[in-house]
Write an enzyme that holds these catalytic residues in place. Sequence first.
Site, PDB file in Angstrom:
ATOM      1  N   GLY A 278      10.885   9.856  14.294  1.00 53.08           N
ATOM      2  CA  GLY A 278      11.313   8.564  13.425  1.00 53.08           C
ATOM      3  C   GLY A 278      10.601   7.260  13.554  1.00 53.08           C
ATOM      4  N   GLU A 320      12.627  12.773  19.921  1.00 53.89           N
ATOM      5  CA  GLU A 320      11.157  13.848  19.771  1.00 53.89           C
ATOM      6  C   GLU A 320      10.861  12.729  18.730  1.00 53.89           C
ATOM      7  OE1 GLU A 320      14.100  17.426  18.703  1.00 53.89           O
ATOM      8  OE2 GLU A 320      14.148  16.453  17.437  1.00 53.89           O
ATOM      9  N   PRO A 321       9.831  11.577  19.619  1.00 52.63           N
ATOM     10  CA  PRO A 321       9.003  10.696  19.278  1.00 52.63           C
ATOM     11  C   PRO A 321       8.154  12.071  18.915  1.00 52.63           C
ATOM     12  CG  PRO A 321       8.944  10.168  21.263  1.00 52.63           C
ATOM     13  CD  PRO A 321       9.875  11.326  20.964  1.00 52.63           C
ATOM     14  N   ARG A 323       4.912  11.003  15.348  1.00 52.28           N
ATOM     15  CA  ARG A 323       3.720  10.074  15.636  1.00 52.28           C
ATOM     16  C   ARG A 323       3.575   8.469  16.456  1.00 52.28           C
ATOM     17  NH1 ARG A 323       3.992   8.493   9.710  1.00 52.28           N
ATOM     18  NH2 ARG A 323       5.740   9.403   9.666  1.00 52.28           N
ATOM     19  N   ARG A 360      -2.429  12.132   3.421  1.00 52.81           N
ATOM     20  CA  ARG A 360      -1.280  11.413   3.445  1.00 52.81           C
ATOM     21  C   ARG A 360      -1.456  10.511   2.644  1.00 52.81           C
ATOM     22  NH1 ARG A 360       0.327   8.048   7.163  1.00 52.81           N
ATOM     23  NH2 ARG A 360       3.005   8.652   6.682  1.00 52.81           N
ATOM     24  N   TYR A 364       1.662  10.458  -0.270  1.00 53.01           N
ATOM     25  CA  TYR A 364       3.075   9.521   0.286  1.00 53.01           C
ATOM     26  C   TYR A 364       2.411   7.640   0.089  1.00 53.01           C
ATOM     27  CZ  TYR A 364       3.987  13.039   3.850  1.00 53.01           C
ATOM     28  OH  TYR A 364       4.317  14.231   4.526  1.00 53.01           O
ATOM     29  N   CYS A 391     -12.843  16.837  -5.869  1.00 47.54           N
ATOM     30  CA  CYS A 391     -12.918  17.238  -7.197  1.00 47.54           C
ATOM     31  C   CYS A 391     -11.887  16.587  -7.358  1.00 47.54           C
ATOM     32  CB  CYS A 391     -13.426  18.713  -7.707  1.00 47.54           C
ATOM     33  SG  CYS A 391     -15.328  18.835  -7.798  1.00 47.54           S
ATOM     34  N   GLU A 392     -10.880  15.318  -7.550  1.00 47.12           N
ATOM     35  CA  GLU A 392      -9.722  15.094  -7.463  1.00 47.12           C
ATOM     36  C   GLU A 392      -9.881  13.706  -8.253  1.00 47.12           C
ATOM     37  OE1 GLU A 392      -6.986  17.469  -6.543  1.00 47.12           O
ATOM     38  OE2 GLU A 392      -5.044  16.204  -6.847  1.00 47.12           O
ATOM     39  N   TYR A 421      -0.460  13.865  11.725  1.00 45.33           N
ATOM     40  CA  TYR A 421      -0.168  14.739  10.909  1.00 45.33           C
ATOM     41  C   TYR A 421      -1.398  14.025   9.832  1.00 45.33           C
ATOM     42  CZ  TYR A 421       5.295  13.850  12.085  1.00 45.33           C
ATOM     43  OH  TYR A 421       5.725  13.662  12.752  1.00 45.33           O
TER      44      TYR A 421
END
Length: 463
Positions: A278, A320-321, A323, A360, A364, A391-392, A421
């Site tokens: 995290g 547990e890194p 990122r 992302r 997010y 197309c968005e 990610y």
Amino acid sequence: MSRSAHPAGPRHADVLPEGHYSAPPADLNALDAKVWAQTVTRDEHGVVTVGGVDVKALAEEHGTPAYVLDESDFRARARAWRTAFGTDADVFYAGKAFLSRAVVRWLHEEGLNLDVCSGGELATALSAGMPADRIALHGNNKSTQEIERAIRAGVGRIVLDSFQEIVRVAHIAQSLGKRQRVQIRITVGVEAHTHEFIATAHEDQKFGIPLAGGQAAEAVRRALKLDGLELIGIHSHIGSQIFDMSGFEVAAHRVVGLLKAIRDEHGVELPEIDLGGGLGIAYTSADDPREPHEIAKALTEIVTRECEAARLRTPRISVEPGRAIVGPTAFTLYEVGTVKPLDGLRTYVSVDGGMSDNIRTALYDAEYSVALVSRTSEAAPMLSRVVGKHCESGDIVVKDAFLPGDLAPGDLIAVPATGAYCRSMASNYNHVPRPPVVVVADGASRVIVRRETEEDLLRLDVG
Ligand code: LLP
């Protein structure tokens, strides 16, 4: 369109439209070391290079879009985590951030362990030679096949996530004549997001077993009774992209509180705790991430202090890194296709990828930086939105950023800090093939995950 014919567009509106940005940076050609991989620099012609290879050569050889990953940076960051935690602790790289066989080999060589959360990640880890006892299996709904495969392979730990799973893993282990080392993932009532955290009594989410209401204590009671399980510790993961260490402090306090209650009830001192991943990285110059040695020091001090107060032996810590190791090591290289100025608003810069290689921003509201990398420019800053080819209208890669006002089709731009990610969450939306992962090191580039082709897409279509 030639560069000179390109309309001026909204460069500096007197009143800038609403957005995430602050003022334009003083020098648009500068590359902030905080957000770019370690070996990134500009050569004497103004072309950005990484690992000694220039981006024009990379685009020519491998095409765009492409994720470009700096191997020496990845290894340096992995090693920094390993060294910071020393031999009394374990670092499990979280494979969900980005996993490939080359990455597994680097982790193995640098002395890290690996956290996997699916059969596919487990298969990748095993096929690249990661010793099974250095693998942890996660997941809130592991299938029977995934559990069986992990136990047969001899994984170092399975992190149990529910009451059903305690029984399921115990039965499978027993039927295979094994005793599986396990941790129980608990939720400690801490929700951490970037610069703040909230401590609550309850957590309304799918992972782990709540500490609140005595559920975690009950899970421990059940696990200790089952012959197929060797309960080695308690696991807590409080969130992702976190800068504020106080969330970890509250989590460690609560986990140690449970260890004490277990000792008092069962006379057992569990030997391990895992505080999850995290830790945040810099996506823009505004972010100030902590260094691994600061994190290691803070976490070790918190756990040691709490254990002394509870008169417990200090357990072995693991983290547990994901990122924080891979995120900063890669950028996405795009070619500009169209440049569309909207009066009084901003200029839409369309690239040859988009939400299929970086979801992302859409998912997010994540913030990213961007730079022109195939040349320098002295043109005035132009408020831009980097968008993809899907197309968005939500297909946005960088919401608000300043790019040089003479940006034109054919220019290469790059979005840094896309190592985590992005490839691992990439999709085939609109049947756009996923980009390759190109590794650069010592003046050479090589592909570690090849570009998807239309044949790949059609191969799955068997109707
Ligand atoms: N350990 C566990 C149990 C996790 O659930 C996670 C991430 C990690 C470690 C690694 O967290 P990291 O150090 O990478 O923050 N897709 C989201 C992030 C989801 C994280 C899920 N769990 C994003 O793109 O921001």
